[in-house]
Design a protein around this motif. Structure first.
Motif, short mmCIF file in Angstrom:
data_model
loop_
_atom_site.label_atom_id
_atom_site.label_comp_id
_atom_site.label_asym_id
_atom_site.label_seq_id
_atom_site.Cartn_x
_atom_site.Cartn_y
_atom_site.Cartn_z
N PRO A 1 25.73 4.41 58.45
CA PRO A 1 26.64 4.65 57.32
C PRO A 1 28.10 4.87 57.73
CG PRO A 1 24.60 5.82 56.96
CD PRO A 1 24.53 5.26 58.36
N GLN A 2 28.33 5.52 58.86
CA GLN A 2 29.71 5.80 59.27
C GLN A 2 30.48 4.51 59.53
OE1 GLN A 2 26.91 7.12 60.48
NE2 GLN A 2 27.08 9.34 60.20
N GLU A 3 29.84 3.53 60.19
CA GLU A 3 30.51 2.25 60.42
C GLU A 3 30.68 1.49 59.11
OE1 GLU A 3 29.42 -0.42 63.67
OE2 GLU A 3 28.42 1.28 64.63
N ALA A 4 29.67 1.58 58.24
CA ALA A 4 29.75 0.91 56.94
C ALA A 4 30.91 1.47 56.13
CB ALA A 4 28.43 1.05 56.19
N GLN A 5 31.08 2.78 56.16
CA GLN A 5 32.18 3.41 55.42
C GLN A 5 33.52 2.93 55.96
OE1 GLN A 5 32.58 4.68 52.72
NE2 GLN A 5 34.22 6.17 52.70
N ALA A 6 33.65 2.84 57.27
CA ALA A 6 34.90 2.35 57.86
C ALA A 6 35.18 0.91 57.43
CB ALA A 6 34.83 2.45 59.39
N LEU A 7 34.15 0.08 57.38
CA LEU A 7 34.32 -1.30 56.92
C LEU A 7 34.68 -1.35 55.44
CD1 LEU A 7 31.39 -3.10 58.78
CD2 LEU A 7 33.82 -3.57 59.05
N ARG A 8 34.06 -0.48 54.63
CA ARG A 8 34.39 -0.43 53.20
C ARG A 8 35.87 -0.10 53.01
NH1 ARG A 8 32.22 3.88 50.29
NH2 ARG A 8 32.70 2.85 48.34
N GLU A 9 36.36 0.83 53.82
CA GLU A 9 37.77 1.23 53.71
C GLU A 9 38.70 0.08 54.06
OE1 GLU A 9 37.93 4.74 56.14
OE2 GLU A 9 36.93 5.96 54.61
N LYS A 10 38.19 -0.90 54.83
CA LYS A 10 38.99 -2.08 55.20
C LYS A 10 38.72 -3.25 54.25
CE LYS A 10 39.02 -0.84 60.08
NZ LYS A 10 38.48 -1.18 61.40
N GLY A 11 37.94 -3.01 53.19
CA GLY A 11 37.74 -4.04 52.19
C GLY A 11 36.43 -4.79 52.24
N ALA A 12 35.48 -4.37 53.05
CA ALA A 12 34.19 -5.05 53.10
C ALA A 12 33.49 -4.97 51.74
CB ALA A 12 33.29 -4.43 54.17
N VAL A 13 32.77 -6.02 51.40
CA VAL A 13 31.98 -6.07 50.17
C VAL A 13 30.61 -5.46 50.48
CG1 VAL A 13 30.88 -7.63 48.51
CG2 VAL A 13 33.18 -8.12 49.37
N VAL A 14 30.12 -4.62 49.57
CA VAL A 14 28.78 -4.04 49.71
C VAL A 14 27.89 -4.64 48.64
CG1 VAL A 14 27.39 -1.92 49.70
CG2 VAL A 14 29.74 -1.87 50.59
N VAL A 15 26.72 -5.14 49.05
CA VAL A 15 25.74 -5.64 48.08
C VAL A 15 24.48 -4.80 48.20
CG1 VAL A 15 26.66 -7.97 47.92
CG2 VAL A 15 24.94 -7.46 49.64
N ASP A 16 23.89 -4.50 47.07
CA ASP A 16 22.70 -3.66 46.98
C ASP A 16 21.56 -4.55 46.49
OD1 ASP A 16 20.68 -1.85 46.01
OD2 ASP A 16 22.23 -0.31 45.77
N ILE A 17 20.47 -4.64 47.27
CA ILE A 17 19.36 -5.52 46.90
C ILE A 17 18.15 -4.76 46.38
CG2 ILE A 17 20.13 -7.34 48.48
CD1 ILE A 17 17.75 -6.40 50.34
N ARG A 18 18.32 -3.47 46.09
CA ARG A 18 17.21 -2.71 45.51
C ARG A 18 16.93 -3.20 44.09
NH1 ARG A 18 18.93 2.95 45.23
NH2 ARG A 18 20.89 1.93 44.70
N ASP A 19 15.86 -2.71 43.49
CA ASP A 19 15.54 -3.15 42.14
C ASP A 19 16.60 -2.66 41.15
OD1 ASP A 19 14.46 -0.64 40.59
OD2 ASP A 19 13.48 -0.57 42.56
#
Length: 109
Positions: free
Chosen positions: A9-27
Motif C-alpha cells: 500500500p505505501q508504494e501504491a499511495q506514492a504512485l497515486r500521488e503521482k497520478g496513477a490510476v487505481v482500478v478495483d476488480i471486487r464485486d
C-alpha cells in the motif's frame, strides 16, 4: 515493463500521488460499500471500454480483496498493451487498515 509488479500500500499511495490510476476488480457490492478513493470499478462488462479509453502508458494499480485476483487481472492488462501495471499486495483489506482515510463509498464520491 513486460509484467506487472506487486507493491505494498505505501508504494501504491506514492504512485497515486503521482497520478496513477487505481482500478478495483471486487464485486460491485463490495466496491459500492467502500473502495480506495478515486478508484474505478472494473468488471467483465466495463473492462473493454476501460481499455479502449485508457492511456496504456499511465501507471495502473489493480486492487482486489486480498491481492490474489489482482495479479491475474494485472497480467491480463499487460497482455492488452498496458505498460506500467501494479498489483496491490494485501488488496483492499490491507489498504483499508493502512490508509483508512483514503477510502470512499459511492455516496461520498
Amino acid at each position: 515493463m513486460t509484467e506487472f509488479k506487486r507493491i505494498p500500500p505505501q508504494e501504491a499511495q506514492a504512485l497515486r500521488e503521482k497520478g496513477a490510476v487505481v482500478v478495483d476488480i471486487r464485486d460491485p457490492q463490495a466496491y459500492a460499500a467502500q473502495h480506495i478513493s478515486g478508484a474505478k470499478h472494473l468488471d467483465n462488462h466495463s473492462i473493454a471500454d476501460f481499455i479502449r479509453a485508457a492511456d496504456l502508458d499511465a501507471p495502473l494499480i489493480v486492487a482486489c480483496y486480498h491481492g490474489n485476483s489482482s495479479q491475474s487481472a494485472a497480467a491480463y492488462l499487460i497482455s492488452q498493451g498496458f505498460s506500467d501495471v501494479y498489483s496491490l499486495d494485501g488488496g483492499f483489506e490491507l489498504w483499508r487498515t493502512t490508509y483508512p482515510l483514503e477510502t470512499s463509498t459511492n455516496a461520498a464520491e
